[in-house]
Design a protein around this motif. Structure first.
Motif, PDB file in Angstrom:
ATOM      1  N   GLU A   1       0.833  -1.206   0.000  1.00  0.00           N
ATOM      2  CA  GLU A   1       0.000   0.000   0.000  1.00  0.00           C
ATOM      3  C   GLU A   1       0.869   1.258   0.000  1.00  0.00           C
ATOM      4  OE1 GLU A   1      -3.930   1.677   2.370  1.00  0.00           O
ATOM      5  OE2 GLU A   1      -2.535   0.328   3.395  1.00  0.00           O
TER       6      GLU A   1
ATOM      7  N   THR B   1       0.331   3.627  -3.352  1.00  0.00           N
ATOM      8  CA  THR B   1      -0.495   4.833  -3.181  1.00  0.00           C
ATOM      9  C   THR B   1       0.051   6.054  -3.918  1.00  0.00           C
ATOM     10  OG1 THR B   1      -1.321   4.013  -1.066  1.00  0.00           O
ATOM     11  CG2 THR B   1      -1.515   6.374  -1.492  1.00  0.00           C
TER      12      THR B   1
ATOM     13  N   GLY C   1      -4.061  11.802  -6.761  1.00  0.00           N
ATOM     14  CA  GLY C   1      -5.230  12.149  -5.965  1.00  0.00           C
ATOM     15  C   GLY C   1      -6.541  11.757  -6.603  1.00  0.00           C
TER      16      GLY C   1
ATOM     17  N   HIS D   1      -7.440   8.627  -7.629  1.00  0.00           N
ATOM     18  CA  HIS D   1      -7.854   7.255  -7.352  1.00  0.00           C
ATOM     19  C   HIS D   1      -7.495   6.903  -5.913  1.00  0.00           C
ATOM     20  CE1 HIS D   1      -7.332   7.382 -11.743  1.00  0.00           C
ATOM     21  NE2 HIS D   1      -8.294   6.465 -11.789  1.00  0.00           N
ATOM     22  N   SER D   2      -8.272   6.004  -5.336  1.00  0.00           N
ATOM     23  CA  SER D   2      -7.996   5.550  -3.968  1.00  0.00           C
ATOM     24  C   SER D   2      -7.814   4.037  -3.955  1.00  0.00           C
ATOM     25  CB  SER D   2      -9.149   5.933  -3.031  1.00  0.00           C
ATOM     26  OG  SER D   2     -10.363   5.330  -3.453  1.00  0.00           O
TER      27      SER D   2
ATOM     28  N   LYS E   1      -7.923   0.619  -1.528  1.00  0.00           N
ATOM     29  CA  LYS E   1      -8.398   0.015  -0.278  1.00  0.00           C
ATOM     30  C   LYS E   1      -7.900  -1.428  -0.217  1.00  0.00           C
ATOM     31  CE  LYS E   1     -12.636  -1.236   2.227  1.00  0.00           C
ATOM     32  NZ  LYS E   1     -14.121  -1.257   2.152  1.00  0.00           N
TER      33      LYS E   1
ATOM     34  N   ARG F   1      -5.781   1.420 -12.284  1.00  0.00           N
ATOM     35  CA  ARG F   1      -5.773   2.888 -12.303  1.00  0.00           C
ATOM     36  C   ARG F   1      -6.032   3.412 -13.716  1.00  0.00           C
ATOM     37  NH1 ARG F   1      -0.025   5.444 -12.301  1.00  0.00           N
ATOM     38  NH2 ARG F   1      -0.256   4.461 -14.361  1.00  0.00           N
TER      39      ARG F   1
ATOM     40  N   GLN G   1     -12.332   3.720  -7.425  1.00  0.00           N
ATOM     41  CA  GLN G   1     -11.864   2.980  -6.242  1.00  0.00           C
ATOM     42  C   GLN G   1     -11.203   1.681  -6.713  1.00  0.00           C
ATOM     43  OE1 GLN G   1     -12.450   3.472  -2.623  1.00  0.00           O
ATOM     44  NE2 GLN G   1     -10.978   1.799  -2.528  1.00  0.00           N
TER      45      GLN G   1
END
Length: 638
Positions: free
Chosen positions: A381, A385, A390, A392-393, A395, A424, A432
């Protein structure tokens, strides 16, 4: 007819010829045998004497026929008899049947569980005893005749009893040998009759197919195995009942285990009597086979592409050189600069593509090391990240039990980063990306990457793992998913692509728990850089180890010869002096881990990594602990 079948047939024929009625039940209260005299004595229908019939069913039939007199509560009567049978004790009794005949009942246990019961009609003997008790002079002649008849009957009975004892002895030995042999087999062995009902089982079905029951004698294949499994084996079973043997493999639905099944027809006198079944768990064998097949494919691909890549690389070098000269020339047409720049970019991209092909086809070995799953996912992660920006996130959901798993961390990290970056690119801003880790039974570790994009096209679902397939146009190499597929197969796993409110890529890897609890001990740290040695020493001390230090192979050998309590050795490859850490590895009999900052192309790096217990600098304390554990698992150098 096989020797075993002929032997069993002869025994059954012998038991049918004796005068006494006989029944045999196993320890699960399932019928093994009722001989012909017993069937005739109690008027049993044919279906009542089939192997596997429940003891309760036989008792209920006899009670309903009046064999036990008046029974007020039939269910309770049957239940009581079953409880007594489970706590079986040797016994002898005499009782009068509903038809007035008198029988003796003698029961004896079998060494491997179950029992044999013998029923003898003693009506004439009882009548003779009644005559003797009458003490009548008028009947004296008749008594004498009956006594002579009784003596003759007793002699015949003694002979029959001797035969019965010998038969029982042989049957007991045969049953004990058969049961012991089959129960020791790491497989499920069974027999099905023509109605697809189990007549024998070595009680190993649950070991082969977790979640199943071992108590299957008397059950149909459909009831014992469940609808999903039965649907898979049914065509093969039906062919076997038509005298067509078959061997096949399938994935057990509820446990995800890979099962190999062999159906062999049971043929007697040219007629199929049933099917013998042999089932084995071949999950680990299949995983190893998949990995070996992928290794062979890589070797073939390397052979096919190495020559082509060499020539192509030379051509690209020539193109780059010629275009470079053109770029320096003066007086070229106005659009020449654009064409030269485009040609140079294409050639450089071709060179990058060659490097990607070399990564796919070049020698790469699956090297699992103990990896803490939560630490691995946290590190992933942290790495992934920043690449998402900024828009895309990411989890990460860990549904698998946190623990130490044997994984090739480098391969797996490359694969998951590739999938996250692909997600992405396929997801609009605000999308997400979810990475889920979960365990399937004790067999597989699943890692699933899902996004909220439009999903795979039909063509992509069909071809995405094929080399050079891309949906990114000129921006993509088409090797990303192909490399993920390659790495997954090298690990003995598989990959699946599907759509479910977005694209999903599911990696399924063999689940191998690692024992990473090595005891703290004295570590010999061999490193010629003072700063690095101090940093690594702090890591070792934090893990509970004591540390001895050396800067060369000579110093290390002296310490190994004089300090017998050294438990582990951690050594750099390049050290002070002419000798290397590889020389130290050849000298010591302690578990040794080698470390280096050399590039992967360096011969010393290749030689060290081939040993298995290896650290690429820089590393953290988790990687250090895993490498020491791997060294212990590998053992001392040969």
């Amino acid at each position: 007819m096989s020797h075993a079948t002929r032997h069993n047939t002869m025994i059954a024929a012998g038991l049918n010829l004796i005068q006494q009625a006989m029944s045999i039940f196993d320890s699960d209260l399932k019928l093994v045998l009722i001989n012909r005299p017993m069937q005739q004595m109690f008027n049993f229908p044919d279906e009542m004497i089939e192997p596997g019939v429940n003891f309760e069913t036989v008792i209920r039939f006899l009670a309903e026929a009046g064999e036990y007199g008046e029974v007020n509560n039939l269910d309770e009567f049957v239940a009581v008899r079953a409880r007594l049978a489970r706590a079986f004790e040797p016994h002898y009794m005499e009782r009068t049947r509903a038809n007035g005949r008198v029988i003796s009942v003698e029961g004896a246990p079998l060494p491997e569980g179950g029992w044999v019961t013998v029923y003898t009609d003693i009506t004439e003997i009882k009548q003779q005893e009644a005559l003797l008790r009458a003490r009548s002079e008028v009947l004296s002649e008749q008594v004498l005749a009956r006594s002579e008849e009784l003596a003759s009957t007793n002699r015949a009975l003694a002979s029959s009893n001797a035969m019965l004892e010998e038969t029982k002895h042989q049957l007991t030995q045969m049953e004990a040998r058969t049961r012991l042999t089959t129960q020791m087999m790491p497989a499920h062995i069974a027999h099905l009759d023509l109605r697809q009902r189990y007549t024998f089982s070595n009680r190993r079905l649950q070991d082969v197919m977790p979640g199943s029951t071992d108590d299957i004698v008397g059950l149909s294949a459909a009831d014992a195995l469940g609808s999903a499994t039965y649907a898979v084996i049914k065509p093969h079973l039906e062919r076997a009942l038509k005298n067509e043997p078959s061997v096949f493999e399938f994935t057990h639905h509820s446990s995800s285990r890979r099962i190999r099944v062999a159906f062999t027809p049971d043929v007697a006198e040219n007629y199929v009597q049933g099917v013998y079944v042999l089932s084995m768990d071949v999950t680990e064998e299949t995983q190893t086979r998949v990995a070996l097949q992928q290794t062979r494919r890589r070797e073939m691909a390397a052979q096919l592409t190495s020559g082509l890549a060499h020539d192509f690389s030379n051509l690209l070098t020539i193109i780059l050189g010629m275009q470079g000269k053109l770029q320096k020339m003066t007086g070229l047409p106005g659009d020449a600069e654009h064409l030269i720049t485009a040609t140079l970019a294409a050639a450089r991209r071709g060179g990058g593509l060659l490097h990607r092909i070399a990564d796919m086809t070049g020698p790469r070995t699956f090297r699992p090391i103990p990896v803490t799953l939560s630490s691995f996912l946290n590190e992933l992660e942290t790495m992934a990240t920043p690449t998402l920006g900024g828009d895309h996130s990411l989890k990460i959901v860990q549904n698998a039990t946190d623990g130490i798993y044997n994984l090739d961390a480098g391969m797996l990290q490359d694969s998951l980063l590739n999938l996250i970056l692909n997600a992405r690119d396929a997801t609009p801003p605000g999308g997400q990306i979810t990475l889920t880790a979960r365990a399937v039974q004790d067999t597989w570790l699943e890692l699933e990457v899902a996004d909220t994009g439009s999903g795979f096209s039909e063509r992509a679902l069909d071809q995405a793992v094929q080399p050079f397939f891309t949906t990114k146009g000129g921006e993509g190499s088409g090797l990303g998913l192909a490399m993920v597929y390659d790495m997954t197969k090298l690990a003995g796993g598989n990959i699946r692509l599907f759509n479910d409110e977005g694209a999903h890529v599911l990696l399924r890897l063999p689940l191998r728990l690692a024992d990473a609890h090595i005891p703290a001990g004295l570590v010999l740290l061999v490193e010629d850089s003072d700063d690095l040695r101090a940093s690594i020493r702090d890591m070792l001390v934090a893990q509970g180890h004591l540390v001895l230090e050396a800067t060369s192979v000579h110093e290390a050998e002296a310490l190994l010869n004089s300090v017998p309590d050294i438990a582990y050795v951690l050594a750099d490859i390049q050290l002070s002096g002419a000798r290397t850490g590889l020389d130290l590895a050849a000298f010591t009999d302690r578990p040794i881990t080698l470390m280096t900052s050399l590039p992967a192309s360096d011969p010393l790096h290749k030689a060290a990594s081939a040993r298995g217990a290896f650290l690429q600098k820089p590393f953290n304390d988790t990687a250090l602990h895993a490498a020491l554990t791997t060294a212990v698992q590998i053992g001392a150098p040969s």
